[in-house]
Structures are given as C-alpha cells and as structure tokens.
Design an enzyme around this catalytic site. Structure first.
Site, PDB file in Angstrom:
ATOM      1  N   ASN A 177       8.362  11.324  -6.408  1.00 15.99           N
ATOM      2  CA  ASN A 177       8.436  10.003  -7.027  1.00 15.99           C
ATOM      3  C   ASN A 177       7.065   9.734  -7.641  1.00 15.99           C
ATOM      4  O   ASN A 177       6.120   9.372  -6.939  1.00 15.99           O
ATOM      5  CB  ASN A 177       8.795   8.975  -5.946  1.00 15.99           C
ATOM      6  CG  ASN A 177       8.930   7.568  -6.504  1.00 15.99           C
ATOM      7  OD1 ASN A 177       8.596   7.317  -7.667  1.00 15.99           O
ATOM      8  ND2 ASN A 177       9.395   6.657  -5.673  1.00 15.99           N
ATOM      9  N   LYS A 219       4.546  10.077  -4.570  1.00 19.49           N
ATOM     10  CA  LYS A 219       5.089  10.150  -3.212  1.00 19.49           C
ATOM     11  C   LYS A 219       5.981  11.380  -3.153  1.00 19.49           C
ATOM     12  O   LYS A 219       6.691  11.666  -4.131  1.00 19.49           O
ATOM     13  CB  LYS A 219       5.932   8.910  -2.896  1.00 19.49           C
ATOM     14  CG  LYS A 219       5.115   7.635  -2.823  1.00 19.49           C
ATOM     15  CD  LYS A 219       6.018   6.475  -2.408  1.00 19.49           C
ATOM     16  CE  LYS A 219       5.347   5.168  -2.762  1.00 19.49           C
ATOM     17  NZ  LYS A 219       6.263   4.136  -3.181  1.00 19.49           N
ATOM     18  N   ARG A 260      12.597  11.400  -9.079  1.00 20.67           N
ATOM     19  CA  ARG A 260      13.088  10.048  -9.372  1.00 20.67           C
ATOM     20  C   ARG A 260      12.656   9.709 -10.798  1.00 20.67           C
ATOM     21  O   ARG A 260      11.472   9.769 -11.127  1.00 20.67           O
ATOM     22  CB  ARG A 260      12.469   9.049  -8.412  1.00 20.67           C
ATOM     23  CG  ARG A 260      12.857   7.631  -8.762  1.00 20.67           C
ATOM     24  CD  ARG A 260      12.093   6.626  -7.957  1.00 20.67           C
ATOM     25  NE  ARG A 260      12.556   5.305  -8.303  1.00 20.67           N
ATOM     26  CZ  ARG A 260      11.783   4.239  -8.327  1.00 20.67           C
ATOM     27  NH1 ARG A 260      10.522   4.324  -8.006  1.00 20.67           N
ATOM     28  NH2 ARG A 260      12.276   3.070  -8.648  1.00 20.67           N
ATOM     29  N   HIS A 319      17.181   0.455  -9.131  1.00 24.05           N
ATOM     30  CA  HIS A 319      17.450   0.695  -7.697  1.00 24.05           C
ATOM     31  C   HIS A 319      18.810   1.367  -7.491  1.00 24.05           C
ATOM     32  O   HIS A 319      19.400   1.277  -6.412  1.00 24.05           O
ATOM     33  CB  HIS A 319      17.492  -0.621  -6.878  1.00 24.05           C
ATOM     34  CG  HIS A 319      16.189  -1.320  -6.718  1.00 24.05           C
ATOM     35  ND1 HIS A 319      16.096  -2.690  -6.666  1.00 24.05           N
ATOM     36  CD2 HIS A 319      14.935  -0.858  -6.571  1.00 24.05           C
ATOM     37  CE1 HIS A 319      14.832  -3.049  -6.512  1.00 24.05           C
ATOM     38  NE2 HIS A 319      14.101  -1.943  -6.445  1.00 24.05           N
ATOM     39  N   HIS A 347      19.589  -5.282  -2.077  1.00 15.66           N
ATOM     40  CA  HIS A 347      18.399  -4.445  -1.875  1.00 15.66           C
ATOM     41  C   HIS A 347      17.192  -5.381  -1.980  1.00 15.66           C
ATOM     42  O   HIS A 347      16.792  -5.782  -3.070  1.00 15.66           O
ATOM     43  CB  HIS A 347      18.343  -3.345  -2.937  1.00 15.66           C
ATOM     44  CG  HIS A 347      17.112  -2.498  -2.865  1.00 15.66           C
ATOM     45  ND1 HIS A 347      17.111  -1.171  -2.475  1.00 15.66           N
ATOM     46  CD2 HIS A 347      15.814  -2.789  -3.118  1.00 15.66           C
ATOM     47  CE1 HIS A 347      15.882  -0.702  -2.494  1.00 15.66           C
ATOM     48  NE2 HIS A 347      15.068  -1.670  -2.892  1.00 15.66           N
ATOM     49  N   ARG A 389       7.749 -10.848  -8.912  1.00 10.06           N
ATOM     50  CA  ARG A 389       8.481 -11.092 -10.160  1.00 10.06           C
ATOM     51  C   ARG A 389       9.317 -12.366 -10.051  1.00 10.06           C
ATOM     52  O   ARG A 389       9.895 -12.645  -8.995  1.00 10.06           O
ATOM     53  CB  ARG A 389       9.417  -9.929 -10.481  1.00 10.06           C
ATOM     54  CG  ARG A 389       8.714  -8.624 -10.762  1.00 10.06           C
ATOM     55  CD  ARG A 389       9.706  -7.590 -11.307  1.00 10.06           C
ATOM     56  NE  ARG A 389       9.124  -6.263 -11.304  1.00 10.06           N
ATOM     57  CZ  ARG A 389       9.568  -5.250 -10.567  1.00 10.06           C
ATOM     58  NH1 ARG A 389      10.634  -5.403  -9.787  1.00 10.06           N
ATOM     59  NH2 ARG A 389       8.974  -4.080 -10.617  1.00 10.06           N
ATOM     60  N   ARG A 411       6.984 -11.216   6.190  1.00 12.45           N
ATOM     61  CA  ARG A 411       6.502 -11.487   7.565  1.00 12.45           C
ATOM     62  C   ARG A 411       5.505 -12.631   7.558  1.00 12.45           C
ATOM     63  O   ARG A 411       5.565 -13.536   8.387  1.00 12.45           O
ATOM     64  CB  ARG A 411       5.812 -10.242   8.143  1.00 12.45           C
ATOM     65  CG  ARG A 411       6.766  -9.168   8.575  1.00 12.45           C
ATOM     66  CD  ARG A 411       6.052  -7.863   8.762  1.00 12.45           C
ATOM     67  NE  ARG A 411       5.666  -7.296   7.459  1.00 12.45           N
ATOM     68  CZ  ARG A 411       5.399  -6.031   7.237  1.00 12.45           C
ATOM     69  NH1 ARG A 411       5.432  -5.185   8.217  1.00 12.45           N
ATOM     70  NH2 ARG A 411       5.081  -5.595   6.039  1.00 12.45           N
ATOM     71  N   GLY A 418      12.953  -3.221   2.682  1.00 11.42           N
ATOM     72  CA  GLY A 418      11.996  -3.822   3.620  1.00 11.42           C
ATOM     73  C   GLY A 418      12.391  -5.173   4.188  1.00 11.42           C
ATOM     74  O   GLY A 418      12.406  -5.369   5.403  1.00 11.42           O
ATOM     75  N   GLY A 422      15.464  -6.811   3.662  1.00 10.34           N
ATOM     76  CA  GLY A 422      16.865  -6.789   4.087  1.00 10.34           C
ATOM     77  C   GLY A 422      17.060  -6.106   5.429  1.00 10.34           C
ATOM     78  O   GLY A 422      17.875  -6.538   6.250  1.00 10.34           O
ATOM     79  N   GLU A 423      16.285  -5.052   5.676  1.00  7.24           N
ATOM     80  CA  GLU A 423      16.436  -4.310   6.936  1.00  7.24           C
ATOM     81  C   GLU A 423      15.733  -4.992   8.097  1.00  7.24           C
ATOM     82  O   GLU A 423      16.108  -4.806   9.248  1.00  7.24           O
ATOM     83  CB  GLU A 423      15.872  -2.891   6.781  1.00  7.24           C
ATOM     84  CG  GLU A 423      16.700  -2.022   5.866  1.00  7.24           C
ATOM     85  CD  GLU A 423      15.985  -0.737   5.459  1.00  7.24           C
ATOM     86  OE1 GLU A 423      15.159  -0.231   6.250  1.00  7.24           O
ATOM     87  OE2 GLU A 423      16.236  -0.245   4.350  1.00  7.24           O
ATOM     88  N   ASN A 424      14.688  -5.767   7.782  1.00  3.66           N
ATOM     89  CA  ASN A 424      13.824  -6.262   8.868  1.00  3.66           C
ATOM     90  C   ASN A 424      13.823  -7.761   9.093  1.00  3.66           C
ATOM     91  O   ASN A 424      13.391  -8.209  10.144  1.00  3.66           O
ATOM     92  CB  ASN A 424      12.376  -5.835   8.606  1.00  3.66           C
ATOM     93  CG  ASN A 424      12.215  -4.327   8.660  1.00  3.66           C
ATOM     94  OD1 ASN A 424      12.466  -3.718   9.694  1.00  3.66           O
ATOM     95  ND2 ASN A 424      11.838  -3.730   7.547  1.00  3.66           N
ATOM     96  N   GLU A 478      16.316   6.526  -0.294  1.00  5.41           N
ATOM     97  CA  GLU A 478      16.413   7.010  -1.669  1.00  5.41           C
ATOM     98  C   GLU A 478      16.025   8.479  -1.775  1.00  5.41           C
ATOM     99  O   GLU A 478      16.607   9.230  -2.551  1.00  5.41           O
ATOM    100  CB  GLU A 478      15.535   6.143  -2.581  1.00  5.41           C
ATOM    101  CG  GLU A 478      16.151   4.763  -2.799  1.00  5.41           C
ATOM    102  CD  GLU A 478      15.161   3.707  -3.245  1.00  5.41           C
ATOM    103  OE1 GLU A 478      14.373   3.246  -2.395  1.00  5.41           O
ATOM    104  OE2 GLU A 478      15.171   3.343  -4.428  1.00  5.41           O
TER     105      GLU A 478
END
Ligand code: ADP
Length: 407
Positions: A10, A17, A93, A182, A210, A243, A286, A332, A334-336, A386
C-alpha cells in the site's frame, strides 16, 4: 504451481505499508511500514516478523525505491526475501480505477497507462500507487503484479446512484461521477457479515459502515454495491476525522468570493481541517469521548454532528435497499467505539434496528453480533482486513491465469 505467498503493498505519497501473507492457511509472515519517505534522515522503518520481535530504525529513506529496498532487506533478514520462489505475486492497493477496472487486474503497460490517465481524478493517490508498482516491478520483473482497486466494488452502482445531477456533457467531459472508495473493505465486510449470519452473500442485504479516520457507508444488495457515500473523491458523505463530508457546494464559492480563499486553500480546509478536527480540534474518537464524558461542549457537539450524519445515511440506505438483513460496523471507530454504535442506532427500533448494550460493550477481535437475539435486523461488528482481501484477490487471479481450466 508457483508459490503460495503474496506481498501486499500500500504505497502512499510518503509511506509504504506492506504485509507478506502465506495463502496456505492465510497466515501473516511479516508486516511493516516505511514512513516519512524523503524527509531527510527522519524516515522510519518498522518491521514485525510473525515469529519474532519488531525491529525499528530511523534514517534516510530518500524515495520509494529506497523504501522498497529497505523492506526487501528486512524481509531477507527473516529468510523471507523477495527472490524466494515461494512468492506468487505482489498485490498493490490502487485507489482509483475509474470505470474501466471492475476487477483485480494483472498489471501490464496498458494498465499502468490507464492508472496514469486517472491521475486528474486522484491527484494525491494514484501517482504514489504508480511509483510503488514501478519500483516493485524493477525488484521482481518476472513476478505477476496485481492491482486491486478501491473503486472496483462500487462499479456496480446504478447510474441513478453514480451520477450527479449536473449537465451531462460537462460531467462526462471531465469524468465527473460518484466512484466511491474503501471498496476492498466494503466487499470484505459485506461478505464476512453474510458468513457471520450463516447465509450466502447473494441472499443478504447489508449496510456497511466503514468508520475509520476516513469514513464511508455503502448499501450492498446480494453482494453487489448499489450506493456508497464517497463520490468523485473521498470528500463526500459522512463526517470524518479531518474531512467535512456532505456540504452545500455553494460554501466553496462563498469562501472564494467572500472569504478570498484560493481553490487549494479550500481543498486543504475541507480535507485536512474539517470534520471532527475542524469541529472540536480532535480527530480521535477515544479523545472526543473522553472530553464528552468530562462535559466538554465542543466535543459533544462534534459527536452529535458525526452521529446525526451517520444516522441519515443509515436511514437513506435502508430506503435504497428496501429490505435490510444486517448493519455492519467496521474500521477503527466502527470496531472499537461502543458509544458510536449505540448512538448511531438509537431511536431506530421502528426499523427493526437495536443494539444489545451488554453485547455492544464486549471488546474483541472477531466478527460478532451485537443486536438482541430477536432483532429483525442483525447488527454486527466485523473487523476489516483490506490486506487479506488484496492478497486473496491477487492470489486467486494469478492462479486463474496459470490454470486455464479455472477461467
Ligand atoms: P484509517 O485507516 O482511516 O487511518 P482506522 O480505521 O485505523 O483509520 O481508524 C483510526 C481511528 O479509529 C482513530 O482516528 C480513532 O478515532 C479510532 N479508534 C481507534 N481505536 C479506538 C478505540 N479504542 N475507541 C474509539 N475509537 C478508536
């Protein structure tokens, strides 16, 4: 039969990455990151092999060529070098594939030229992706390189969802339409949601949320995307970390004519200094929740605006789909973030949507349901992956290509 490993790359403008994945069993052999490329001696390399300690160093990495060579050297140290016959493909990607690329694609000169032709609609991303591909090709010219496009999953959107209501000739002359992004995540998460429900993707309608630093929603009918919230660029749709998401376009003319701002300044304002950051100074959910709990009014307003927009999209996609089997939260936030999930669905019981607060509070890495057992619509938390999706698609494609019986 060639090897079973896929290297996923990526490549961003100043970072690369990577993950090396063994498709036999789907295990990650190494993950890593080269960042601050081209920033003098301040570049940073972090490499973590599956069965060893992380290694981290800072030093000069002047360009992508040097970044990929640094990655290759780190992989070599673990006996996972790029020259290994076990390596079957490199999966890249690529952010913008326009309308032409609806599937993962083995890269040749024509594909490179088309990705280059799309630079005007993806000026930040496609040049970096191209550099990553060309550099990887120079390291292993014999190996299949596969492009997996962020836009591909959304190419099934009907024209009614994909077109803006502007003059058709002007739109077509400049390739202005809603492409969505995404897509690799929306594809993976909608499929995993069906799997969690024990049903075939073709039978399931899902709203995928997402919610990362960038955020997008999609409406997926029977495994095919029928609408998504990002548009020509990733700026449209939900409130994001930095954004703005949806806005009256006239705000831009007003900022130009009355505010005296240039197009570039407004671009930076809307992409980098808006969203949660613009509203309250923080983009990390957070920290925003910590401030809300401490009674901070600006953080509370930012949270409310974020949730209000999210709820509008859930309602809109419910209407687009007609029947919804599941709402899936990923990335990040949505999962946490249990408070985001709870607030987004609060008051939607009339649509069959509810969250079980006990299940919602449980943390975990696995895909799970958080709706009450008797809920009409399942609500799921599905960690996105991904890189695994890019590896899976790349591997399937190169195996198909070398096995004519499968095509
Ligand atoms: P991206 O890939 O778009 O950079 P991620 O999907 O990694 O983003 O999401 C990053 C965001 O996730 C952070 O900015 C933060 O708001 C949110 N996040 C991460 N961990 C948590 C957590 N434990 N609770 C709430 N939000 C979190």
């Amino acid at each position: 039969m060639s090897g079973s490993r896929v290297l996923v790359l990526n490549s961003g403008s100043s970072s690369v990455k990577y993950q090396l994945i063994d498709m036999r069993g789907g295990s990650r052999l190494a993950v890593g990151l080269v960042e601050r490329i081209g920033e003098g001696g301040g570049s940073r390399v972090k490499h973590t092999p599956a069965d060893g300690e992380s290694r981290e160093w800072t030093g000069p990495v002047p360009d992508h060529d040097a970044a990929l060579k640094a990655m290759a050297a780190e992989l070599d140290r673990d006996g996972l070098g790029l020259d290994s016959p076990e390596l079957a493909a490199i999966g890249h990607r690529v952010v913008h594939g326009g309308l032409r690329f609806t599937e993962p694609t083995v890269i040749d000169d024509a594909v490179l030229a088309e990705i280059e032709r799309l630079i005007p609609v993806a000026p930040l991303h496609n040049p970096a992706n191209l550099t990553g591909i060309r550099t990887a090709q120079s390291l292993r010219p014999d190996l299949p390189q596969v492009a997996v496009f962020d836009t591909a999953f959304h190419t099934t959107m009907p024209e009614s969802a994909a077109r803006y209501a502007i003059d058709v000739e002007t739109a077509d002359a400049h390739r202005i339409r809603r492409y969505g992004f995404h897509g690799t995540s929306h594809a993976y998460v909608s499929r995993e949601t069906a799997r969690l429900l024990g049903r075939a993707p073709e039978d399931v309608n899902v709203i995928v949320l997402h919610l990362g630093n960038g955020a997008s929603a999609s409406a997926v009918r029977g495994g095919r995307c029928v609408d998504t919230s990002m548009g020509l660029t990733p700026l449209e749709g939900l409130v994001m970390g930095t954004r703005s998401g949806d806005m009256d376009p006239a705000v831009i003319f007003h900022l130009m004519r009355v505010g005296g701002m240039s197009a570039d300044e407004i671009d930076t304002l809307l992409n980098k200094r808006s969203g949660l950051t613009g509203l309250c100074g923080d983009n990390d959910m957070r920290e925003i929740r910590r401030r809300v709990d401490a009674g901070d009014e600006r953080a509370a307003l930012a949270f409310d605006i974020y949730i209000h927009r999210l709820k509008k999209y859930i309602g809109a996609y419910y209407a687009v789909l007609g029947r919804v089997d599941a709402v899936a939260f990923t990335a990040g936030v949505g999962e946490n973030s249990a408070p985001v999930r709870e607030a987004a669905l609060a008051g939607l019981e009339g649509l069959g949507l509810a969250v079980d607060s006990g299940l919602n509070a449980v943390r975990g890495d696995a895909a799970r349901l958080i709706s009450p057992a008797d809920a009409r619509v399942a609500v799921a938390v599905v960690p996105t992956d991904e890189e695994m999706e890019i590896a899976t698609q790349s591997y399937a494609l190169v195996n198909e290509e070398c096995n004519p019986l499968l095509t």
